[in-house]
Design a protein around this motif. Structure first.
Motif, PDB file in Angstrom:
ATOM      1  N   LYS A   1       4.465   7.390  -7.476  1.00 41.38           N
ATOM      2  CA  LYS A   1       4.861   6.157  -8.157  1.00 41.38           C
ATOM      3  C   LYS A   1       3.757   5.650  -9.083  1.00 41.38           C
ATOM      4  N   VAL A   2       2.934   6.556  -9.575  1.00 43.30           N
ATOM      5  CA  VAL A   2       1.885   6.227 -10.543  1.00 43.30           C
ATOM      6  C   VAL A   2       1.891   7.284 -11.633  1.00 43.30           C
TER       7      VAL A   2
ATOM      8  N   LEU B   1      -2.062  -4.452  -8.548  1.00 47.40           N
ATOM      9  CA  LEU B   1      -3.006  -3.343  -8.518  1.00 47.40           C
ATOM     10  C   LEU B   1      -4.358  -3.799  -7.990  1.00 47.40           C
ATOM     11  N   THR B   2      -4.925  -2.997  -7.077  1.00 44.21           N
ATOM     12  CA  THR B   2      -6.281  -3.195  -6.568  1.00 44.21           C
ATOM     13  C   THR B   2      -6.969  -1.837  -6.595  1.00 44.21           C
ATOM     14  N   TYR B   3      -8.146  -1.747  -7.209  1.00 39.83           N
ATOM     15  CA  TYR B   3      -8.851  -0.461  -7.183  1.00 39.83           C
ATOM     16  C   TYR B   3     -10.333  -0.657  -7.491  1.00 39.83           C
ATOM     17  N   LEU B   4     -11.124   0.371  -7.159  1.00 44.38           N
ATOM     18  CA  LEU B   4     -12.565   0.352  -7.360  1.00 44.38           C
ATOM     19  C   LEU B   4     -13.028   1.651  -8.007  1.00 44.38           C
TER      20      LEU B   4
ATOM     21  N   GLU C   1      -1.089   4.580  -1.150  1.00 45.45           N
ATOM     22  CA  GLU C   1      -2.373   4.528  -1.832  1.00 45.45           C
ATOM     23  C   GLU C   1      -2.615   5.871  -2.509  1.00 45.45           C
ATOM     24  N   TYR C   2      -3.388   5.840  -3.597  1.00 51.84           N
ATOM     25  CA  TYR C   2      -3.778   7.061  -4.292  1.00 51.84           C
ATOM     26  C   TYR C   2      -5.297   7.122  -4.319  1.00 51.84           C
TER      27      TYR C   2
ATOM     28  N   PHE D   1      -7.049   3.737  -5.216  1.00 53.97           N
ATOM     29  CA  PHE D   1      -6.105   3.103  -6.134  1.00 53.97           C
ATOM     30  C   PHE D   1      -4.921   2.601  -5.302  1.00 53.97           C
ATOM     31  N   TYR D   2      -4.819   1.282  -5.187  1.00 50.60           N
ATOM     32  CA  TYR D   2      -3.870   0.645  -4.257  1.00 50.60           C
ATOM     33  C   TYR D   2      -2.900  -0.213  -5.068  1.00 50.60           C
ATOM     34  N   PRO D   3      -1.649   0.223  -5.264  1.00 45.84           N
ATOM     35  CA  PRO D   3      -0.721  -0.497  -6.137  1.00 45.84           C
ATOM     36  C   PRO D   3      -0.086  -1.726  -5.475  1.00 45.84           C
ATOM     37  N   CYS D   4      -0.948  -2.688  -5.176  1.00 43.04           N
ATOM     38  CA  CYS D   4      -0.516  -3.960  -4.607  1.00 43.04           C
ATOM     39  C   CYS D   4      -1.596  -4.988  -4.928  1.00 43.04           C
TER      40      CYS D   4
END
Length: 361
Positions: free
Chosen positions: A38-39, A245-248, A269-270, A335-338
């Motif tokens: 889903k990305v 989206l939350t990511y580092l 999560e990706y 990579f957390y799509p929330c």
């Protein structure tokens, strides 16, 4: 063959002819490359000034436009000027000029583009992050009778402009032809006339209505010697209301272990593993291991030694990530799509939830 092989995908080298884009580049094309993904996103290094796209919108999915320094070892060295247009009406857009690493959230139905990479003194990253497995867009035009005409375009349906019998493979030849010809003749690139209507719009004062969607990355200084300091990230609703989206960016410096075994109860999560220099995306001198499983006591371990994405479905246990060898810094990007990050840990016989959406004590 492992039980979860379909969740571990080596990112292929994508060779192309796009003017001003480093080749090969890395691209994760959603469901085209991994079932149920889903990305849909790319890792593109822009090396020369160029314009791209026309105003369009996405009818049901968020998109994030990411602009950073191409060398993640010097993430905040951004020697470029980029003009981006946003608006609710493609004939009344507002221009934003980016001079530092920035992420732009494009919610459904918000028109965006063109993007004009006006000044590129050092390569920068441009990544269009689309939170769905199949990319699509809607263009709006006005016909000779003054009526709106909406056209749909997207992955899997776009045709080659030179051979309509073939599907577009995004090789970039049609886009680059005029740019290359002008460069060879040492003429001005054919962008001035193309972009003139939007620069005319930019003469009007900006209302600020869309400022909330434009977020410059903030240096995060820390003392964890596993990762480069400062590092950067985008922490969802903490940074931008309504974000999904939350990511580092974790630029790993040495052999180390990251995280512990956990799962996400409602969000997939990706985990992206890439080279730290996006211009040379496939220079990856590291070996990492990650374990996946349906419960924390029955896990399978996978070895990563090339640019890779790991899809972690909701409810799947994973981690820790163990970097067994780091010959040169690499980018580890959870990579957390929330908009809110949360995880479940099995500890002392109990399932413990931890997340940034919990009330602060």
């Amino acid at each position: 063959m492992g039980k979860y092989d379909e969740l571990v995908f080596e990112i292929p080298q994508e060779f192309h002819h796009w003017y001003g884009f480093a080749s090969p580049r890395g691209f994760f094309r959603g469901t085209t490359m991994m079932e149920k993904a889903k990305v849909y996103m790319d890792f593109t290094s822009i090396t020369k000034p160029l314009p791209m796209e026309v105003p369009h919108t996405h009818h049901c999915a968020d998109e994030y436009l990411v602009f950073t320094g191409a060398d993640m070892n010097n993430f905040f060295e951004f020697d470029a000027e980029v003009d981006v247009w946003l608006g609710e009406d493609p004939e009344a857009m507002e221009m934003y000029t980016l001079t530092q690493p920035t992420i732009i959230r494009v919610p459904p139905k918000l028109y965006h583009c063109p993007v004009n990479f006006r000044v590129i003194n050092k390569p920068i990253v441009f990544s269009a992050v689309y939170l769905d497995g199949d990319w699509s867009k809607i263009n709006r035009a006005v016909d000779e009778n003054g009526k709106d005409v909406f056209t749909y375009d997207g992955a899997g349906i776009r045709r080659c402009v030179r051979d309509r019998s073939r599907e577009c493979v995004y090789c970039g030849s049609c886009f680059s032809e005029k740019m290359v010809a002008a460069e060879e003749k040492k003429e001005e690139a054919p962008t001035t006339e193309l972009l003139a209507p939007w620069y005319e719009m930019a003469k009007k004062p900006r209302t600020g209505k869309f400022d909330k969607y434009v977020y410059p990355y903030v240096p995060e200084y820390h003392e964890d010697n596993r990762f480069l300091s400062p590092r950067a990230g985008f922490r969802g609703n903490q940074e931008m209301e309504g974000s999904r989206l939350t990511y580092l960016y974790n630029i790993v410096q040495k052999e180390c272990t990251i995280g512990e075994t956990h799962m996400h109860h409602a969000v997939e999560e990706y985990l992206f593993f890439t080279g730290a220099d996006i211009t040379n995306f496939f220079e990856f001198d590291a070996v990492a291991e990650i374990s996946l499983g349906e419960d924390p006591e029955h896990m399978e371990t996978y070895t990563i030694d090339k640019p890779t994405v790991v899809r972690v479905p909701a409810g799947m246990w994973h981690g820790p990530v163990v970097f067994k060898h780091v010959g040169a810094p690499v980018n580890f990007e959870p990579f957390y799509p929330c908009g809110n990050y949360g995880k479940v840990i099995f500890r002392d016989g109990a399932y413990i939830y931890e997340g940034n959406d919990l009330p602060k004590k």
